[in-house]
Write an enzyme that holds these catalytic residues in place. Sequence first.
Site, short mmCIF file in Angstrom:
data_model
loop_
_atom_site.label_atom_id
_atom_site.label_comp_id
_atom_site.label_asym_id
_atom_site.label_seq_id
_atom_site.Cartn_x
_atom_site.Cartn_y
_atom_site.Cartn_z
CB SER A 139 -24.74 3.95 55.11
OG SER A 139 -25.04 3.70 56.47
CE1 TYR A 152 -25.12 -1.58 54.12
CE2 TYR A 152 -24.52 -0.07 55.88
CZ TYR A 152 -25.32 -0.39 54.81
OH TYR A 152 -26.32 0.46 54.42
#
Length: 259
Positions: A139, A152
């Site tokens: 990401s 995350y």
Amino acid sequence: MNITGNTVFIPGATSGIGLALALELRARGNTVIVGGRRAELLDRIADEHPGIGTVRIDITDAASIASAAKEVLSNHPGLNVLVTMAGVMNIEDWRDPASFLASAESTVTTNVVGPIRLIAAFVEHLQAQPDATIMTVSSGLAFTPLKVTPSYNASKAAIHMLSESLRLQFAGTSVKVVELVPPAVRTALLPGHEDNELAMPLDEFVAETVALLETQPDAKEIQVERVKFLRYGEARGDYDRVVATINASDPHGKQPGGV
């Protein structure tokens, strides 16, 4: 990786980026198998998209991964691409351990331990193929943190470094390691995120991703243009500005960068 003629397994592909990528790869002449926990979603995909294979898998469960791998390899002995797509993202407040600990543990189990187990289940088979690819999914938030999603961010940073390390270990073998680095994309990763106007439309993201795979078959990272704001902040020397920018928006995660 080559863009056609592969047999591809994408767990965590019953919706969002995973399903959209699966359908586009299928359209490009690949055999594609998608995996997920919910049988009703898999049945719907099989009905709506004939030719797409399906298998039940829970990547938080080691036994489920082992069972799914056995099924996939039995039915598709030519499998040569594994995409470790599955992931979860939760908003957390680390000032209160009672509110974040369970979320953090679940995030790490799904986003880090899950891909590790998946790779372990398929790596011996992939090494026996003449041309194979492990595609990890990190990401933009692996490189620039969003304050409301600490676990995350950390899990995707771990996937980035895992990808870098595995690429070194597999150098000189038939196995390539490619890291897909998405920006914010309009999916259900967070509640309401499908309508986040600051995020990249899903179809645009997948189209650009596949175009990059086609034109850059030897790329180590697949980076659509919109993720580079996050990916290279430190290299450009404007990291603090990038951090401030993505954390100045909606506290519920509607930021211009990151998945």
